[in-house]
Design an enzyme around this catalytic site. Structure first.
Site, PDB file in Angstrom:
ATOM      1  N   GLY A  46      18.378   5.955   9.106  1.00  0.00           N
ATOM      2  CA  GLY A  46      19.050   6.271   7.856  1.00  0.00           C
ATOM      3  C   GLY A  46      20.041   7.407   7.917  1.00  0.00           C
ATOM      4  N   GLU A 113      19.489   7.273  -0.624  1.00  0.00           N
ATOM      5  CA  GLU A 113      18.206   6.695  -0.233  1.00  0.00           C
ATOM      6  C   GLU A 113      17.176   6.981  -1.320  1.00  0.00           C
ATOM      7  OE1 GLU A 113      18.569   6.766   4.623  1.00  0.00           O
ATOM      8  OE2 GLU A 113      17.393   8.325   3.660  1.00  0.00           O
ATOM      9  N   HIS A 226       5.851   3.486   5.721  1.00  0.00           N
ATOM     10  CA  HIS A 226       7.169   3.033   5.283  1.00  0.00           C
ATOM     11  C   HIS A 226       7.040   1.647   4.656  1.00  0.00           C
ATOM     12  CE1 HIS A 226      11.431   2.205   5.143  1.00  0.00           C
ATOM     13  NE2 HIS A 226      11.671   3.442   5.553  1.00  0.00           N
ATOM     14  N   ARG A 273       9.010   6.607  -1.017  1.00  0.00           N
ATOM     15  CA  ARG A 273       8.335   5.675  -0.123  1.00  0.00           C
ATOM     16  C   ARG A 273       6.880   5.416  -0.480  1.00  0.00           C
ATOM     17  NH1 ARG A 273      10.852   7.903   5.589  1.00  0.00           N
ATOM     18  NH2 ARG A 273      12.939   7.027   5.275  1.00  0.00           N
ATOM     19  N   HIS A 334       4.517   5.198   9.455  1.00  0.00           N
ATOM     20  CA  HIS A 334       5.863   5.665   9.764  1.00  0.00           C
ATOM     21  C   HIS A 334       5.941   7.148  10.110  1.00  0.00           C
ATOM     22  CE1 HIS A 334      10.174   5.761   9.835  1.00  0.00           C
ATOM     23  NE2 HIS A 334      10.267   6.558   8.783  1.00  0.00           N
ATOM     24  N   GLU A 358       7.957  16.902  13.815  1.00  0.00           N
ATOM     25  CA  GLU A 358       6.926  16.117  13.145  1.00  0.00           C
ATOM     26  C   GLU A 358       5.513  16.558  13.468  1.00  0.00           C
ATOM     27  OE1 GLU A 358       5.740  11.408  12.365  1.00  0.00           O
ATOM     28  OE2 GLU A 358       7.428  11.914  13.665  1.00  0.00           O
ATOM     29  N   ARG A 369       7.052  12.562   2.432  1.00  0.00           N
ATOM     30  CA  ARG A 369       8.371  13.009   2.867  1.00  0.00           C
ATOM     31  C   ARG A 369       9.485  12.298   2.112  1.00  0.00           C
ATOM     32  NH1 ARG A 369      12.038  11.083   6.970  1.00  0.00           N
ATOM     33  NH2 ARG A 369      10.498   9.505   7.539  1.00  0.00           N
TER      34      ARG A 369
END
Length: 497
Positions: A46, A113, A226, A273, A334, A358, A369
């Site tokens: 993305g 997004e 995700h 998400r 994800h 991460e 997130r």
């Protein structure tokens, strides 16, 4: 020759940017588990979120969006740093050669997004992570003070009086590397699940090493699934259909080929998400089907091909033309919001041990997130960690204590199917909406596997190291989840807490 001021475990965006920001008079080693381009950063499609020369946006709005997406569990100080320092680091990687897509007038194209109230996602087609990673790799290779060790499997890390000792396996030979400071940038834990968008190396090694050294691990049960992974039902590594596809107008459809998000959230396909993933699971229960689709066929075909060339090609190779066909999707693992707990300078609770990216827990993501904040976090906090190490390191200290790891005298291989068993446990007990009935039994089984691996006489190789890491992170996740369920027993519902 194997003594370093700083050893960085991991060669994704956080590890490389940390190396770039460390002082040139420090001797640095970057250890890459496999080849440099095999990491989660390379898979990020993305883009990178941030306010950079944006007239109709502000760090304040970015912070508000981040808090809404994160359920207001975000650390306010860390999040403030993230959104305010975005401009500095986005500008820096552009200086290093990173190219973002531009409009016809030469201005940067910013996409939208889920969860964002502004167009603030800078991207390079649909392969932003790979673009950033390759430019950072090229720059790090020019740094005379930085050594890169590719295909170096870190099998153990121990704290010493002078810093740390790393046991590293390369070409089946074991060597010990010592450092005064260590930075964990080892990425996520995706391979603890049956299906994930993560790369093959994402087995939580750095988190396991830090945990075993006594570092505080926080919110490891804050796992993001995700909502739109390509659902071919065959591959463990699921190809991600970027958040940006919905940002450009794609619709989510159920097994009846009908849109359904209006039944769950007013933001429709652009909800965060976790909301979209939960909505798909609820709709799945309602329709008794796991058939779900993403549909962008109503948009101009040339726009789709130019905007998402990598996704278009990969889907075409799988037999789907996204300009005409519905794309089969379903949630899968994800991202990890928790990890090795750090302060705003990347410092863990273990002296001289830092963590970035991460594998760390900065608190900026809350319990979910916001899309495209991960690459930004990797930049901002790895730079801050590097600058802090530059400030505090004793440049006159030339003493190194080396830990004696002993010989690799194990005689047994890890039982076949151990990784598969761990993944099945996690998939059953902790997928999208935790299964409270499965968590206690899953925790018991994982604890037994972890103990078996720690006490057994196993050959120290990649399979053993990764299986042990997976068992450790699964144990931490389910222990935390079990505690939360126990503390909230009176409000636990059938499927979630």
């Amino acid at each position: 020759m194997k003594n370093y001021d700083v050893i960085i475990a991991g060669s994704g965006i956080a590890g490389l940017y940390c190396a770039i920001n460390l002082a040139s008079d420090l001797k640095v080693l970057v250890v890459s588990k496999k080849e440099l381009t095999l990491c989660n950063t390379a898979l990020a499609q993305g883009g990178i979120a941030g306010v950079y020369n944006s007239e109709n946006d502000s760090p304040k709005i970015h912070k508000e969006d981040t808090f809404v997406a994160g359920g207001f569990e975000n650390d306010p100080i860390s999040t403030e740093i993230l959104v305010n320092e975005a401009e500095k680091d986005i500008g820096k990687i552009i200086e290093l050669g990173v190219e973002f897509d531009r409009n016809a007038d030469g201005s940067y194209h910013r996409t939208l997004e889920g969860g964002h109230g502004r167009h603030r996602i800078y991207h390079h087609k649909d392969a932003t992570g790979f673009e950033i990673l390759t430019k950072l790799i090229a720059y790090v290779k020019t740094l005379k003070n930085v050594d890169i060790l590719e295909n170096g499997l870190i099998s153990d890390v121990k704290k010493t009086k002078t810093g740390f000792s790393f046991e590293i396996i390369k070409n089946e030979e074991i060597s010990v590397y010592n450092s005064h400071y260590a930075v964990m940038c080892t990425g996520g834990i995706g391979r603890v699940y049956q299906y994930t968008t993560n790369s093959a190396i994402a087995t939580g090694d750095g988190i396991a090493f830090a945990y075993n050294m006594g570092a505080k691990i926080k919110n490891l049960s804050y796992i993001q699934f995700h909502p739109t992974a390509f659902n071919d039902r065959n591959s463990r590594e699921c190809f991600l259909i970027s958040e940006a596809v919905r940002g450009e107008g794609a619709y989510l459809k159920n097994c009846h080929k009908e849109r359904f998000m209006h039944n769950y959230d007013k933001r429709l396909e652009l909800a965060p998400r976790d909301v979209v993933s939960h909505s798909i699971i609820f709709e799945s229960q309602k329709t008794n089907s796991t058939d779900f689709y993403l549909d962008i066929s109503h948009k101009d075909s040339e726009f789709i091909k130019n905007r998402f060339p990598m996704i278009y090609k990969n889907l075409l190779d799988a037999g789907f033309d996204m300009t005409k066909d519905l794309i089969p999707i379903f949630p899968c693992h994800h991202y990890l919001m928790g990890g090795i707990d750090v302060n705003t300078l990347g410092k863990t609770t273990v002296d001289k041990l830092y963590a970035c990216g991460e594998c760390s827990h900065t608190g900026v993501h809350g319990n979910n997130r916001l899309a495209s904040n991960s690459l930004l976090e990797g930049l901002v906090f790895s730079r801050r960690a590097a600058l802090e190490i530059n400030r505090v390191i004793d440049r006159n200290d030339n003493t190194f204590e080396s830990y004696d790891f002993g010989n690799n005298d194990g005689t047994e291989e890890v039982p076949v199917g151990t990784k598969t068993e761990i993944r099945k446990i996690m998939q059953n007990a902790y997928f999208v909406m935790p299964n409270v009935k499965e968590i206690p039994s899953g925790l018991k089984k994982v604890s037994e596997i972890k103990e078996m691996l720690e006490k057994g006489n196993f050959i120290k190789n990649q399979n053993y190291v990764e299986t042990k890491s997976l068992a450790t992170v699964a144990y931490i996740v389910l222990s935390e989840a079990n505690r939360i369920v126990s503390e909230n027993a009176e409000i636990v519902t059938k499927n979630e807490y």
